[in-house]
Design a protein around this motif. Structure first.
Motif, PDB file in Angstrom:
ATOM      1  N   TYR A 123      16.421   3.973   5.782  1.00 43.88           N
ATOM      2  CA  TYR A 123      14.938   3.189   5.483  1.00 43.88           C
ATOM      3  C   TYR A 123      15.142   1.955   6.173  1.00 43.88           C
ATOM      4  CZ  TYR A 123      14.029   6.780   1.540  1.00 43.88           C
ATOM      5  OH  TYR A 123      13.839   7.886   1.182  1.00 43.88           O
ATOM      6  N   ARG A 124      14.397   1.855   7.381  1.00 47.06           N
ATOM      7  CA  ARG A 124      14.328   0.771   8.166  1.00 47.06           C
ATOM      8  C   ARG A 124      13.574  -0.544   7.550  1.00 47.06           C
ATOM      9  NH1 ARG A 124      15.231   2.273  14.068  1.00 47.06           N
ATOM     10  NH2 ARG A 124      14.608   0.225  14.664  1.00 47.06           N
ATOM     11  N   ARG A 125      12.247  -0.059   7.196  1.00 46.48           N
ATOM     12  CA  ARG A 125      11.437  -1.029   6.334  1.00 46.48           C
ATOM     13  C   ARG A 125      10.658  -0.169   5.609  1.00 46.48           C
ATOM     14  NH1 ARG A 125       6.702  -1.211   9.117  1.00 46.48           N
ATOM     15  NH2 ARG A 125       6.524  -0.229  11.077  1.00 46.48           N
ATOM     16  N   LEU A 126       9.658  -0.900   4.966  1.00 47.27           N
ATOM     17  CA  LEU A 126       8.741  -0.264   4.062  1.00 47.27           C
ATOM     18  C   LEU A 126       7.665   0.510   5.230  1.00 47.27           C
ATOM     19  CD1 LEU A 126       8.061  -3.362   1.386  1.00 47.27           C
ATOM     20  CD2 LEU A 126       9.185  -0.957   1.179  1.00 47.27           C
ATOM     21  N   THR A 127       6.915   1.677   4.419  1.00 47.67           N
ATOM     22  CA  THR A 127       6.051   2.131   5.264  1.00 47.67           C
ATOM     23  C   THR A 127       4.659   1.980   4.336  1.00 47.67           C
ATOM     24  OG1 THR A 127       7.691   4.062   5.664  1.00 47.67           O
ATOM     25  CG2 THR A 127       5.370   4.586   5.905  1.00 47.67           C
ATOM     26  N   ARG A 128       3.860   1.361   5.281  1.00 49.99           N
ATOM     27  CA  ARG A 128       2.632   1.276   4.666  1.00 49.99           C
ATOM     28  C   ARG A 128       1.610   2.336   4.534  1.00 49.99           C
ATOM     29  NH1 ARG A 128       2.894  -3.239   7.948  1.00 49.99           N
ATOM     30  NH2 ARG A 128       2.063  -2.349   9.971  1.00 49.99           N
ATOM     31  N   LEU A 129       0.769   2.419   3.423  1.00 52.99           N
ATOM     32  CA  LEU A 129       0.155   3.369   3.061  1.00 52.99           C
ATOM     33  C   LEU A 129      -1.095   3.401   4.287  1.00 52.99           C
ATOM     34  CD1 LEU A 129      -0.818   3.088  -0.497  1.00 52.99           C
ATOM     35  CD2 LEU A 129       0.824   4.734   0.391  1.00 52.99           C
ATOM     36  N   GLY A 162       4.633   3.582  -3.902  1.00 50.24           N
ATOM     37  CA  GLY A 162       5.699   2.960  -4.597  1.00 50.24           C
ATOM     38  C   GLY A 162       5.539   1.526  -4.810  1.00 50.24           C
ATOM     39  N   PRO A 163       6.020   0.738  -3.763  1.00 47.89           N
ATOM     40  CA  PRO A 163       5.825  -0.885  -3.696  1.00 47.89           C
ATOM     41  C   PRO A 163       4.159  -1.004  -3.486  1.00 47.89           C
ATOM     42  CG  PRO A 163       7.890  -0.352  -2.432  1.00 47.89           C
ATOM     43  CD  PRO A 163       7.202   1.150  -2.672  1.00 47.89           C
ATOM     44  N   HIS A 170       6.107   5.494  -1.469  1.00 48.67           N
ATOM     45  CA  HIS A 170       7.233   5.733  -2.278  1.00 48.67           C
ATOM     46  C   HIS A 170       8.455   6.431  -1.273  1.00 48.67           C
ATOM     47  CE1 HIS A 170       9.984   7.291  -5.177  1.00 48.67           C
ATOM     48  NE2 HIS A 170       9.405   6.600  -6.165  1.00 48.67           N
ATOM     49  N   GLY A 171       9.518   5.972  -1.669  1.00 51.92           N
ATOM     50  CA  GLY A 171      10.676   6.268  -0.722  1.00 51.92           C
ATOM     51  C   GLY A 171      10.935   7.611  -0.845  1.00 51.92           C
TER      52      GLY A 171
END
Length: 110
Positions: free
Chosen positions: A59-65, A21-22, A27-28
Motif C-alpha cells: 500500500y503506497r498511499r490511500l486510494t481515493r474513492l 474505509g478511511p 477500504h484496504g
C-alpha cells in the motif's frame, strides 16, 4: 469487466461510498479483493484456470474513492505456478502494488 490489453489485463471502474474505509478513501480489503481478481484474470485462461496461492500487497498511499484503474500481467510461469504483478491507481497514480502466485489445480491439469 476485465479486458485484455498489451501484455496483460486491465479494468477501469468506479467505487463509491459503499467501499469506503478511511473517510473518502477505498477500504484496504476492497483494494486487495480487486487486485486478487485482476491478478487471477491475468494468470488464468478458460482452458487453464489458476487459483490464488499467495498475494503480496504494498500500500503506497490511500486510494481515493471515484474512478480507478487496475492492471496485471504475468511475469513468469514455472510448471503449475504462474507469477503475476499488478497495480491499482487513482487519478493521481499508483496507490497499491501487488504480486501473486497462482496455481493450476490438479483437476484442470493435462
Amino acid at each position: 469487466h476485465i479486458e485484455q490489453g498489451g501484455d496483460g489485463v486491465f479494468t477501469d471502474f468506479h467505487l463509491g461510498a459503499a467501499y469506503e474505509g478511511p473517510p473518502g478513501h477505498v477500504h484496504g480489503g476492497v483494494a486487495a479483493l480487486v487486485l486478487d481478481h485482476v491478478l487471477g484474470a491475468a494468470a488464468s485462461s478458460q482452458e487453464k484456470p489458476r487459483l490464488t496461492g499467495t498475494i503480496t500487497l504494498r500500500y503506497r498511499r490511500l486510494t481515493r474513492l471515484g474512478s480507478l484503474h487496475a492492471e496485471a500481467r504475468i511475469t513468469r510461469t514455472d510448471g503449475v505456478k504462474t507469477f503475476t504483478a499488478g497495480q491499482l491507481a487513482d487519478e493521481d497514480g499508483v496507490t497499491v502494488e501487488a504480486e501473486g502466485v497462482f496455481i493450476q489445480p490438479r483437476w484442470s491439469r493435462d
